[in-house]
Design an enzyme around this catalytic site. Structure first.
Site, PDB file in Angstrom:
ATOM      1  NE  ARG A  39      -3.966   2.440   0.590  1.00 45.10           N
ATOM      2  CZ  ARG A  39      -3.295   3.724   0.188  1.00 45.10           C
ATOM      3  NH1 ARG A  39      -2.268   3.612  -0.759  1.00 45.10           N
ATOM      4  NH2 ARG A  39      -4.131   4.479   0.211  1.00 45.10           N
ATOM      5  CE1 TYR A 152     -19.345   4.315   2.268  1.00 51.89           C
ATOM      6  CE2 TYR A 152     -20.796   2.555   1.491  1.00 51.89           C
ATOM      7  CZ  TYR A 152     -20.062   3.226   2.551  1.00 51.89           C
ATOM      8  OH  TYR A 152     -19.480   2.408   3.753  1.00 51.89           O
TER       9      TYR A 152
HETATM   10  O1  CP3 Z   1     -12.256  -8.457   1.574  1.00 55.21           O
HETATM   11  C1  CP3 Z   1     -11.327  -8.192   0.922  1.00 55.21           C
HETATM   12  O2  CP3 Z   1     -10.147  -8.396   1.663  1.00 55.21           O
HETATM   13  C2  CP3 Z   1     -11.256  -7.576  -0.341  1.00 55.21           C
HETATM   14  C3  CP3 Z   1     -11.182  -6.055  -0.615  1.00 55.21           C
HETATM   15  C4  CP3 Z   1     -12.246  -5.175  -0.176  1.00 55.21           C
HETATM   16  C5  CP3 Z   1     -12.193  -3.861   0.275  1.00 55.21           C
HETATM   17  N1  CP3 Z   1     -13.306  -3.473   0.309  1.00 55.21           N
HETATM   18  C6  CP3 Z   1     -10.755  -3.257   0.203  1.00 55.21           C
HETATM   19  C7  CP3 Z   1     -10.582  -1.725   1.020  1.00 55.21           C
HETATM   20  C8  CP3 Z   1     -13.933  -5.545   0.082  1.00 55.21           C
HETATM   21  C9  CP3 Z   1     -14.674  -6.748  -0.116  1.00 55.21           C
HETATM   22  C10 CP3 Z   1     -14.261  -4.210   0.334  1.00 55.21           C
HETATM   23  C11 CP3 Z   1     -15.840  -3.947   0.506  1.00 55.21           C
HETATM   24  C12 CP3 Z   1     -16.125  -2.647   0.918  1.00 55.21           C
HETATM   25  N2  CP3 Z   1     -15.798  -1.457   0.702  1.00 55.21           N
HETATM   26  C13 CP3 Z   1     -17.485  -2.540   1.652  1.00 55.21           C
HETATM   27  C14 CP3 Z   1     -18.363  -3.657   2.001  1.00 55.21           C
HETATM   28  C15 CP3 Z   1     -17.948  -4.377   3.105  1.00 55.21           C
HETATM   29  C16 CP3 Z   1     -17.949  -3.690   4.507  1.00 55.21           C
HETATM   30  O3  CP3 Z   1     -16.807  -3.650   5.230  1.00 55.21           O
HETATM   31  O4  CP3 Z   1     -18.818  -3.218   5.034  1.00 55.21           O
HETATM   32  C17 CP3 Z   1     -17.894  -1.248   1.992  1.00 55.21           C
HETATM   33  C18 CP3 Z   1     -18.765  -0.653   2.762  1.00 55.21           C
HETATM   34  C19 CP3 Z   1     -16.455  -0.524   1.472  1.00 55.21           C
HETATM   35  C20 CP3 Z   1     -16.351   1.213   1.101  1.00 55.21           C
HETATM   36  C21 CP3 Z   1     -15.011   1.513   1.781  1.00 55.21           C
HETATM   37  N3  CP3 Z   1     -13.578   1.238   1.233  1.00 55.21           N
HETATM   38  C22 CP3 Z   1     -14.890   1.994   3.054  1.00 55.21           C
HETATM   39  C23 CP3 Z   1     -16.065   2.605   3.923  1.00 55.21           C
HETATM   40  C24 CP3 Z   1     -13.323   2.230   3.285  1.00 55.21           C
HETATM   41  C25 CP3 Z   1     -12.896   3.119   4.132  1.00 55.21           C
HETATM   42  C26 CP3 Z   1     -12.676   2.311   5.528  1.00 55.21           C
HETATM   43  C27 CP3 Z   1     -11.817   1.455   5.676  1.00 55.21           C
HETATM   44  O5  CP3 Z   1     -12.158   0.080   5.794  1.00 55.21           O
HETATM   45  O6  CP3 Z   1     -10.610   1.776   5.474  1.00 55.21           O
HETATM   46  C28 CP3 Z   1     -12.915   1.702   2.172  1.00 55.21           C
HETATM   47  C29 CP3 Z   1     -11.579   1.387   1.793  1.00 55.21           C
HETATM   48  C30 CP3 Z   1     -10.887   0.104   1.771  1.00 55.21           C
HETATM   49  N4  CP3 Z   1     -11.465  -1.032   0.928  1.00 55.21           N
HETATM   50  C31 CP3 Z   1      -9.703  -0.301   2.134  1.00 55.21           C
HETATM   51  C32 CP3 Z   1      -9.431  -1.683   1.658  1.00 55.21           C
HETATM   52  C33 CP3 Z   1      -8.294  -2.628   2.181  1.00 55.21           C
HETATM   53  C34 CP3 Z   1      -8.614   0.509   2.954  1.00 55.21           C
HETATM   54  C35 CP3 Z   1      -7.878   1.455   2.250  1.00 55.21           C
HETATM   55  C36 CP3 Z   1      -6.551   1.527   2.458  1.00 55.21           C
HETATM   56  O7  CP3 Z   1      -5.642   0.550   2.444  1.00 55.21           O
HETATM   57  O8  CP3 Z   1      -5.876   2.626   2.423  1.00 55.21           O
END
Ligand code: CP3
Length: 346
Positions: A39, A152
């Site tokens: 990352r 969102y």
């Molecule tokens: O499951 C996995 O390992 C595969 C990857 C995956 C991500 N997001 C990577 C991610 C999956 C399946 C998701 C789904 C997702 N994304 C959801 C549904 C599941 C849940 O957790 O409710 C939602 C609501 C999101 C939207 C989202 N993406 C948010 C609210 C955020 C910020 C908060 C957070 O968890 O960091 C993200 C960013 C995100 N998506 C990250 C990752 C690894 C972190 C970003 C980073 O590494 O800088």
């Protein structure tokens, strides 16, 4: 690859398996030092999602470290609004920030015409992961369910009470239906392409289903999810579909009986005895360890994992969390949980 050699596919086909297959929602991510390392090298989060070489590596990291029964594609649910032309950013420490869609004209200004072109790197990631996975590990593709993605898009990010999007859905449902229909179309097309490129299972994340009342949940969560499942299965009848309507409470029972839903991800607030009698006779149950129990570890985690295994031992089951793994989770707790589920905890 025969289905009988892939535990997750067997469980989703309705087989009872001891031990059950295990994977964890958000299993690729910040709790892993090897993820944080990759990352750091990417300018922003969407670039990571759209760079197949890195996204493949990140998808495979938890498989290498823990030998889970499934890999879930590394991407995000918000790549769909991005592909439709909405401005989406991930801001360090804040989460996703979107330029909000608030009018019918703004819905109509979105366009599905470039979805496949913009998401082509994701399809390449799916192909690359499928080529590298061990034969008995299933590849899960995913998307957000239309309601959760719409929250969102309309709120402009994560929301406390969803007042803006709910007022639109409740007060001008014909307008809101245009947004949901666009999301059903683009999400189904996106998932069909993931399946064509090697995903055998797809999961629809409806993280905010629990924000809606009974009738709205049926209209904006259940119906669109069933329609997407129908379209994906029309394209490939062998694909297995998991729905995750988090917080749906007793309304989970409607999902369990719905056409085309093979697995149902349950959150940790759902009573296990109820889920065993009301859901498991109709579909494979997946869940539901509290992510904080995994973070905390120790005897409590072991006792909870064993209670979950006992509750669902008589029917088709996939071990998972009740929601995504938290970034503060010690990786050693994940390793121990997998040992417990597989009966190898010393
Ligand atoms: O499951 C996995 O390992 C595969 C990857 C995956 C991500 N997001 C990577 C991610 C999956 C399946 C998701 C789904 C997702 N994304 C959801 C549904 C599941 C849940 O957790 O409710 C939602 C609501 C999101 C939207 C989202 N993406 C948010 C609210 C955020 C910020 C908060 C957070 O968890 O960091 C993200 C960013 C995100 N998506 C990250 C990752 C690894 C972190 C970003 C980073 O590494 O800088």
């Amino acid at each position: 690859m025969a289905d009988k050699t892939v535990p997750l596919l067997r469980a989703l086909a309705g087989d009872r398996r001891i031990p059950p297959p295990i994977w964890l929602m958000r299993q690729a991510g910040r709790y892993l030092p090897e993820y944080r390392e990759i990352r750091r090298g990417a300018t922003n989060f969407l670039d990571l999602c759209f760079t197949p070489e890195l996204a493949i590596e990140v998808t495979l990291q938890p498989i290498r470290r823990f030998a889970m029964d499934a890999a879930i594609l590394f991407s995000d649910i918000l790549v769909i609004p991005h592909a439709l032309g909405q401005k989406v950013e991930f801001v360090e420490g804040t989460g996703p920030v979107l330029e909000p869609i608030r009018t019918l004209d703004e819905i109509r200004a979105l366009s599905a015409s470039a979805v496949h072109e913009r998401l082509a790197p994701v399809y390449e990631t799916v192909r690359g992961v499928a080529a590298e996975l061990p034969d008995d590990v299933a590849l899960i593709g995913f998307a957000g369910a239309p309601w959760t993605v719409a929250t969102y898009m309309v709120e402009g990010g994560t929301s406390r009470n969803f007042a803006t999007v709910k007022r639109w859905a409740y007060g001008a449902s014909d307008e809101f239906a245009e947004l949901i229909d666009l999301l059903v179309d683009s999400t189904a097309d996106y998932l069909i392409e993931q399946v064509r490129n090697g995903a055998r299972v797809i999961q629809l994340f409806d993280t905010w289903a629990g924000a809606l009342h009974e009738d709205a949940l049926a209209r904006w969560c259940l119906e669109p999810t069933v329609e997407i499942a129908r379209r994906v299965k029309a394209a490939d009848p062998d694909v297995r579909v998991i729905a995750f309507p988090r917080g749906a409470a007793t309304l989970y029972a409607r999902y369990a009986r719905a056409e085309g839903i093979d697995g149902l991800g349950i959150d940790h607030t759902l009573e296990r005895a109820w889920a065993k009698t009301e859901l498991q006779p109709h579909c494979t149950v997946q869940g539901n360890l509290d992510p904080i129990a995994l973070l905390a570890g120790g005897d409590h985690m072991r006792d909870q994992a064993e209670a979950i295994l006992d509750s669902f031992a008589d029917g088709p089951f996939v071990f998972n969390l009740g929601h995504g793994i938290l970034p503060e989770t010690p990786p050693d707790n994940v390793a121990r949980l997998i040992d417990i589920v597989r009966g190898q905890d010393r």
